[in-house]
Design a protein around this motif. Structure first.
Motif, PDB file in Angstrom:
ATOM      1  N   CYS A  62       0.813  -1.216   0.000  1.00 32.74           N
ATOM      2  CA  CYS A  62       0.000   0.000   0.000  1.00 32.74           C
ATOM      3  C   CYS A  62       0.848   1.269   0.000  1.00 32.74           C
ATOM      4  CB  CYS A  62      -0.934  -0.004   1.199  1.00 32.74           C
ATOM      5  SG  CYS A  62      -2.055  -1.408   1.179  1.00 32.74           S
TER       6      CYS A  62
ATOM      7  N   SER B  61      -3.052   3.623  -6.136  1.00 26.95           N
ATOM      8  CA  SER B  61      -4.418   3.812  -5.651  1.00 26.95           C
ATOM      9  C   SER B  61      -4.500   4.076  -4.150  1.00 26.95           C
ATOM     10  CB  SER B  61      -5.281   2.603  -6.017  1.00 26.95           C
ATOM     11  OG  SER B  61      -4.784   1.442  -5.393  1.00 26.95           O
ATOM     12  N   SER B  62      -3.355   4.268  -3.471  1.00 26.44           N
ATOM     13  CA  SER B  62      -3.392   4.462  -2.017  1.00 26.44           C
ATOM     14  C   SER B  62      -4.111   5.750  -1.623  1.00 26.44           C
ATOM     15  CB  SER B  62      -1.990   4.422  -1.412  1.00 26.44           C
ATOM     16  OG  SER B  62      -1.214   5.503  -1.852  1.00 26.44           O
ATOM     17  N   THR B  63      -3.975   6.808  -2.409  1.00 27.28           N
ATOM     18  CA  THR B  63      -4.677   8.052  -2.097  1.00 27.28           C
ATOM     19  C   THR B  63      -6.179   7.846  -2.188  1.00 27.28           C
ATOM     20  OG1 THR B  63      -2.825   9.354  -2.913  1.00 27.28           O
ATOM     21  CG2 THR B  63      -4.936  10.481  -2.728  1.00 27.28           C
ATOM     22  N   ALA B  64      -6.621   7.135  -3.209  1.00 28.49           N
ATOM     23  CA  ALA B  64      -8.053   6.852  -3.338  1.00 28.49           C
ATOM     24  C   ALA B  64      -8.531   5.968  -2.196  1.00 28.49           C
ATOM     25  CB  ALA B  64      -8.343   6.186  -4.681  1.00 28.49           C
ATOM     26  N   THR B  65      -7.713   4.996  -1.808  1.00 24.26           N
ATOM     27  CA  THR B  65      -8.071   4.126  -0.684  1.00 24.26           C
ATOM     28  C   THR B  65      -8.240   4.953   0.580  1.00 24.26           C
ATOM     29  OG1 THR B  65      -6.886   2.242  -1.628  1.00 24.26           O
ATOM     30  CG2 THR B  65      -7.293   2.179   0.743  1.00 24.26           C
TER      31      THR B  65
ATOM     32  N   GLU C   2     -11.458   7.082   4.736  1.00 14.40           N
ATOM     33  CA  GLU C   2     -12.060   8.314   5.248  1.00 14.40           C
ATOM     34  C   GLU C   2     -13.579   8.197   5.290  1.00 14.40           C
ATOM     35  OE1 GLU C   2     -12.505  12.618   3.359  1.00 14.40           O
ATOM     36  OE2 GLU C   2     -10.458  12.320   4.136  1.00 14.40           O
TER      37      GLU C   2
ATOM     38  N   LYS D 203      -8.754   8.328   0.880  1.00  9.10           N
ATOM     39  CA  LYS D 203      -9.787   9.359   0.799  1.00  9.10           C
ATOM     40  C   LYS D 203     -11.192   8.790   0.615  1.00  9.10           C
ATOM     41  CE  LYS D 203      -7.633  13.106   1.518  1.00  9.10           C
ATOM     42  NZ  LYS D 203      -7.958  13.833   2.729  1.00  9.10           N
ATOM     43  N   HIS D 204     -11.346   7.823  -0.249  1.00 11.47           N
ATOM     44  CA  HIS D 204     -12.695   7.342  -0.546  1.00 11.47           C
ATOM     45  C   HIS D 204     -13.110   6.154   0.307  1.00 11.47           C
ATOM     46  CE1 HIS D 204     -12.782  10.177  -3.766  1.00 11.47           C
ATOM     47  NE2 HIS D 204     -11.699   9.654  -4.315  1.00 11.47           N
ATOM     48  N   GLY D 205     -12.167   5.298   0.621  1.00  9.43           N
ATOM     49  CA  GLY D 205     -12.512   4.116   1.399  1.00  9.43           C
ATOM     50  C   GLY D 205     -12.416   4.341   2.894  1.00  9.43           C
TER      51      GLY D 205
ATOM     52  N   GLU E 287     -11.429  14.340   8.202  1.00  7.26           N
ATOM     53  CA  GLU E 287     -10.449  14.083   7.144  1.00  7.26           C
ATOM     54  C   GLU E 287      -9.467  13.000   7.582  1.00  7.26           C
ATOM     55  OE1 GLU E 287      -7.007  16.608   4.695  1.00  7.26           O
ATOM     56  OE2 GLU E 287      -8.227  17.621   6.192  1.00  7.26           O
TER      57      GLU E 287
END
Length: 195
Positions: free
Chosen positions: A164, A169-173, A179, A175-177, A191
């Motif tokens: 990770c 895709s870690s930023t998406a994980t 968070e 922020k979207h997952g 946040e």
């Protein structure tokens, strides 16, 4: 002995499952460079290939990250050979007498990046419970781990490890997952930041 491999969301990393305990319940351990790998003969052997940039020991898996431009077609047999030699010989995971080889338990909050407010103890407990019961198992499935680094003023600080760490895709994980999950169950969270 058969070592299973799994792809991870990070194309540079592969997850290797030796079919036995690696760290077990003793936490996790990440080696981000050859110098840190001196604590573990296995991690050192993987770095000695010259093509590995990160080694991560999970409960029952090892995630290896290849350097930029390295082909897994050539590296995978080398890694499998090193892992097989290690597990078949039942060699120790860490060098004897090396205090830096002691794993840090996942629940140990050493290395907090923010000073927490004691008034937030209940919020912090909820966050840590969600990380342990829902987030860490999912992240481990992808060949990595997540470390709690602190909470203050609505912001949760986390560190990604293993596959990770550095994953596209870690930023998406985060922020979207993560968070989204934390905000749903702990309304005080506004946040999540990588630290």
């Amino acid at each position: 002995m058969f070592i299973e491999t799994e792809a991870t969301p990070n194309p540079s990393s592969l997850k290797f499952l030796p079919g036995q305990e690696v760290m077990g319940r003793n936490g996790t351990r990440e080696f981000a460079n050859p110098e840190s790998a001196e604590a573990s003969p296995l991690a050192q052997a993987l770095f000695d290939t010259g093509e590995v940039t990160n080694v991560f020991f999970g409960s029952d898996f090892i995630t290896v990250t290849a350097g930029p431009g390295v082909s897994w077609t050539a590296l995978k047999p080398q890694v499998l050979s090193i892992l097989l030699d290690h597990f078949v010989s039942q060699a120790p995971l860490f060098a004897s007498g090396n205090a830096s080889g002691i794993a840090v338990p996942a629940e140990d909050n050493e290395g907090l990046v923010v000073e927490e407010d004691p008034a937030d103890a209940d919020i912090v407990a909820q966050i840590q419970d969600l990380i342990e019961t829902r987030i860490r198992p999912a992240v481990a499935g992808d060949g990595g781990d997540i470390r709690y680094r602190g909470y203050r003023d609505g912001i949760v600080h986390l560190a990604m490890q293993g596959a990770c760490s550095g994953c596209p895709s870690s930023t998406a994980t985060l922020k979207h997952g993560i968070e989204g999950l934390l905000r749903h169950y702990v309304p005080e969270v506004s946040e999540v930041r990588a630290s």
